[in-house]
Scaffold this motif. Structure first.
Motif, PDB file in Angstrom:
ATOM      1  N   SER A 174      34.345  45.611  55.324  1.00 54.12           N
ATOM      2  CA  SER A 174      34.627  46.112  53.981  1.00 54.12           C
ATOM      3  C   SER A 174      33.571  47.113  53.536  1.00 54.12           C
ATOM      4  N   LEU A 197      40.920  42.940  55.431  1.00 50.49           N
ATOM      5  CA  LEU A 197      41.887  42.141  54.671  1.00 50.49           C
ATOM      6  C   LEU A 197      42.608  41.144  55.579  1.00 50.49           C
ATOM      7  N   ALA A 200      40.149  38.369  56.399  1.00 53.05           N
ATOM      8  CA  ALA A 200      39.842  37.560  55.214  1.00 53.05           C
ATOM      9  C   ALA A 200      40.989  36.618  54.878  1.00 53.05           C
ATOM     10  N   HIS A 201      42.232  37.089  55.008  1.00 52.18           N
ATOM     11  CA  HIS A 201      43.380  36.216  54.747  1.00 52.18           C
ATOM     12  C   HIS A 201      43.415  35.056  55.743  1.00 52.18           C
ATOM     13  N   THR A 207      38.619  38.434  48.626  1.00 52.35           N
ATOM     14  CA  THR A 207      39.029  39.800  49.020  1.00 52.35           C
ATOM     15  C   THR A 207      38.848  40.779  47.880  1.00 52.35           C
ATOM     16  N   ILE A 210      37.572  44.177  48.984  1.00 51.64           N
ATOM     17  CA  ILE A 210      38.538  44.794  49.894  1.00 51.64           C
ATOM     18  C   ILE A 210      39.702  45.378  49.103  1.00 51.64           C
TER      19      ILE A 210
END
Length: 654
Positions: A174, A197, A200-201, A207, A210
């Motif tokens: 990021s 992203l 992170a998910h 986030t 992001i």
């Protein structure tokens, strides 16, 4: 710390954050619970080592809300770590303190990160090393140094991947995306944010940054609906985790989107929210971005007093962030790094001398003892060489920063001259406008006896005044146009110019700069510009900087001699141009203090200066020499006699 306290702390820090229910700008309930719990743990009996880490964790929590409070806890951790000799804790505390001071004292922040990085590498702490590399990269993003910023970011990313720390990799990806956004590389910015992203998910980590980065990319591509969705998602998540800094980013990004759409009321609303979040957190750059946006909005929509209010705030933030004191602090880093390099070299020399003595004394002990000594010597020498190489690399970085500061100083000289030039036509416009107003009032009066002849004279006077206003307005316009042309940098495109015109313009700007600094100095200027010189191909801005620097140095020498020579001395500056075989030549001569032979031998060396501390960096003539020789294939030399004067001879090929 006992096992049950460690378990309670780990459970507390791993707890999910719930939506905030407090007033705007206040931390959410869960953030307050985390802080209160950490503070309660600090009150319990525990080892000094555990207390240092707890203080660092409190500083981490406060950094997203109040940077001044975060600095207090980081300082407490640093004092305790040094008192008990806890090296790892000292490195962690230095990093936290640097992050808390990054907005208020950029130079001090960089020093703290470098100290923490030295400790991390000495203790082979890869996680702390990556954290400091990221922190230093952020500072170079602030300084708009693309190469250095991305270099530090990618080093941090590589360490995160080697450690298989995917949460750290999310942060590094990021940050790289945000850096590419700052430097205008939108495709790269979106690519790294999308990678961050996805990861992170999968990890269920925050986030908010992001989403802000993806919103920026969408806004710059003109995808309004998508950008607005990303910004609003970032705002919601920032509120959820109590992160005022990312909340400022998202609010300001949404305000910029509405400004582009022409919806100024919405832009003002969200920019104010961003300004409030930044001020609460102590995030000065966020306050600067928000106040700059609000100044533009209120100038377009009104009222004027609101525009003035936020413009004043914007100027205060700029002065705080980019003041001369901080520039000087960054320059001082160069001296410290030179001292460290000299100390490392001295230590290496002392080590060699000591082992030579050991070799003579212990020769009778046999080949085995000698081999052991030589092996140890080699190991020590390698460590000393690595330390020296590291110090030299950091010195080079500091030198590059000084080069950037010198370029900014050139721009300041140019701006001061242009501002002085603008004052005269603007005064003429103001005076003629006031006279015209009086004439119009005379025409409108109904005094008896007023005849048509008098009215005709008034109309003629009005016409003449309007012509004068137009003439001086055109003069101001041409000056502003020239200023805009001088402000363009980074293209490096050569243009064919008339050398006499470039020399004359630069002399005028340098002379105006002298008058703004010292109005009492009267310099007799003589010019002998040869007509019919062939045009030369140069980068106008760079060559103008060279001439302004040479003129400024000449004026400085004249000022210095006038202070000691008395009233009988008359400062004189002579500027001449002439055609020479294969090119053109410019000579700039003054009857100032002159230079001894040892100064002439070093005058073009980087960082060499004879000026007092604070008045010169020693880069002006070095940069000028590089521009002329390396950039334009010419020559720049000096001839001088101490107590009589100095002459610089500049030659350029045609």
């Amino acid at each position: 710390m006992r096992w049950w306290r460690r378990w309670a702390l780990a459970l507390l820090l791993a707890a999910p954050c719930l939506p905030a229910t407090a007033a705007p700008g206040a931390p959410p309930a869960v953030s307050r619970v985390v802080l209160d719990s950490l503070r309660q743990l600090l009150k319990l009996p525990q080892t000094d080592y555990d207390r240092v880490l707890l203080l660092c964790q409190v500083s981490d929590q406060l950094w997203t809300q109040r940077t001044d409070s975060a600095a207090v806890y980081a300082q407490r951790a640093l004092v305790l770590a040094r008192r008990v000799g806890y090296r790892h804790g000292e490195g962690e505390a230095l990093n936290r303190l640097g992050a808390a001071l990054r907005e208020s004292n950029l130079a001090r922040s960089l020093e703290l990160f470098q100290q923490s990085l030295h400790i991390a590498r000495a203790t082979r702490d890869q996680a702390l090393t990556a954290q400091n590399l990221r922190s230093i990269g952020i500072i170079y993003v602030y300084l708009r140094d693309r190469r250095q910023a991305l270099s530090y970011y990618f080093q941090a990313l590589k360490i995160g991947e080697q450690l298989h720390d995917e949460r750290r990799v999310v942060l590094e990806l990021s940050n790289i995306g945000l850096a590419y956004d700052v430097f205008g590389q939108l495709d790269s910015a979106q690519l790294y944010q999308e990678r961050a992203l996805v990861l992170a998910h999968r990890l269920h980590t925050p986030t908010n940054y992001i989403l802000y980065g993806l919103g920026n990319a969408a806004r710059r591509r003109g995808e309004v609906a998508q950008a607005r969705r990303y910004y609003r998602q970032s705002i919601a998540e920032s509120k959820k985790v109590g992160h005022l800094r990312s909340l400022n980013f998202a609010y300001v990004g949404l305000a910029e989107l509405y400004q582009q759409m022409g919806r100024l009321d919405s832009s003002i609303y969200f920019a104010r929210l961003g300004c409030q979040a930044g001020r609460t957190n102590g995030f000065l750059r966020g306050v600067l971005n928000a106040s700059t946006l609000l100044t533009k909005d209120f100038k377009r929509r009104g009222p004027a007093d609101s525009a003035l209010k936020y413009q004043s705030l914007m100027l205060v933030m700029k002065d705080t962030l980019f003041g001369q004191e901080k520039v000087m602090r960054l320059q001082n880093l160069n001296y410290r790094e030179q001292q460290r390099a000299q100390q490392a070299a001295a230590a290496q020399a002392a080590l060699r001398a000591r082992y030579r003595t050991f070799g003579l004394v212990g020769g009778l002990l046999g080949l085995l003892v000698l081999a052991v000594i030589l092996a140890r010597h080699g190991s020590q020498q390698q460590r000393a060489r690595r330390a020296l190489e590291q110090s030299l690399a950091e010195l080079k970085t500091a030198q590059e920063q000084l080069v950037q500061r010198e370029k900014m100083a050139f721009l300041g000289e140019l701006t001061a001259g242009i501002a002085h030039e603008l004052q005269n036509p603007l005064n003429f416009v103001k005076n003629f406008a006031e006279v015209s107003t009086d004439l119009v009032e005379d025409m409108g009066s109904d005094e008896p006896g007023r005849n048509s002849a008098l009215q005709g004279e008034i109309l003629a006077g009005l016409k003449q005044n309007l012509q004068q206003i137009s003439q001086h307005g055109q003069r101001a316009t041409s000056i502003i146009k020239g200023m805009l042309e001088h402000s363009r940098s980074g293209t490096g495109q050569r243009e064919t110019v008339t050398l006499n015109t470039l020399v004359s313009d630069s002399l005028r700007l340098a002379q105006q700069g002298l008058r703004t600094k010292d109005k009492e100095v009267e310099v007799l200027i003589s010019t002998a510009l040869a007509p019919g010189l062939p045009p030369v191909g140069v980068v106008p801005l760079e060559m103008s900087r060279v001439f302004i620097n040479l003129f400024t140095n000449a004026f400085y020498a004249l000022q210095q001699r006038q202070r000691t020579a008395g009233s009988a001395y008359r400062p004189e500056l002579t500027v001449s141009t002439q055609a020479v075989p294969g090119g053109v030549e410019v000579r700039i001569r003054d009857n100032g203090t002159g230079m001894p032979a040892e100064v002439q031998a070093r005058v073009f060396q980087p960082f060499f200066t004879t000026k007092p501390v604070g008045e010169g960096t020693g880069l002006g003539l070095s940069l000028s020499h590089d521009i002329v020789t390396s950039g334009h294939g010419g020559t720049l030399r000096v001839e001088s006699r101490e107590g009589e004067g100095t002459e610089f001879i500049l030659s350029l090929p045609v």
